[in-house]
Motif scaffolding. Structure first.
Motif, PDB file in Angstrom:
ATOM      1  N   SER A  62       0.862  -1.187   0.000  1.00 26.60           N
ATOM      2  CA  SER A  62       0.000   0.000   0.000  1.00 26.60           C
ATOM      3  C   SER A  62       0.891   1.227   0.000  1.00 26.60           C
ATOM      4  N   TRP A  63       0.820   2.015  -1.066  1.00 23.50           N
ATOM      5  CA  TRP A  63       1.660   3.193  -1.238  1.00 23.50           C
ATOM      6  C   TRP A  63       0.954   4.439  -0.714  1.00 23.50           C
ATOM      7  N   ALA A  85       5.264   3.404   2.611  1.00 25.16           N
ATOM      8  CA  ALA A  85       4.439   2.301   2.136  1.00 25.16           C
ATOM      9  C   ALA A  85       4.259   1.297   3.266  1.00 25.16           C
ATOM     10  N   GLU A  88       1.484  -5.115   3.291  1.00 23.55           N
ATOM     11  CA  GLU A  88       0.308  -5.747   3.893  1.00 23.55           C
ATOM     12  C   GLU A  88       0.489  -7.245   4.100  1.00 23.55           C
TER      13      GLU A  88
END
Length: 139
Positions: A62-63, A85, A88
């Protein structure tokens, strides 16, 4: 010939996808010889560091959005960028979950000039990374 024509269009489309909005006026075409802008460095950095961020599986990262990234345009024209980031695929609280990606890149859209890139721990490396991004390499 097709590659040369497609490159500017791909750059425009990538830029629009990253900003998440459609332009209200026509966008000026940016060619392969166009100098990089921070949004270009953001996209290039994500692509360049993806395999370092999570070698086992490129999905699951996830950025932070471009607006949350730190970008520095250096005196030599190169752009330093820091992107936070989250991996996950790792459990909360585990090492390597919260990461900071960093890149130093100059050149043009068609020929980026990589001066350095990597992935570090967000908690411990942020100040160090920001310092590195602002430095101009000495020959």
């Amino acid at each position: 010939m097709k590659r040369t024509v497609m490159l500017p269009m791909l750059a425009v489309l990538a830029s629009l996808a990253l900003t998440g909005c459609a332009p209200s006026a026509p966008v000026a075409a940016r060619g392969a010889d166009t100098p990089l802008e921070p949004i270009d460095a953001y996209a290039l950095c994500k692509a360049q560091t993806l395999s370092l961020a999570n070698p086992a599986s490129p999905s699951g990262i996830s950025w932070a959005p471009f607006e949350s990234a730190v970008s520095l345009v250096r005196d030599d024209g190169a752009i330093g960028i820091y992107i936070e980031a989250t991996n996950e695929n790792r459990a909360e609280g585990s090492d390597g979950r919260d990461i900071g990606l960093f890149c130093r890149v100059g050149g043009t859209i068609g020929e980026p000039d990589w001066l350095g890139f990597g992935v570090g721990s967000r908690e411990t490396d942020r100040d160090y990374i920001l310092d590195i991004l602002s430095r101009t390499d000495q020959a």
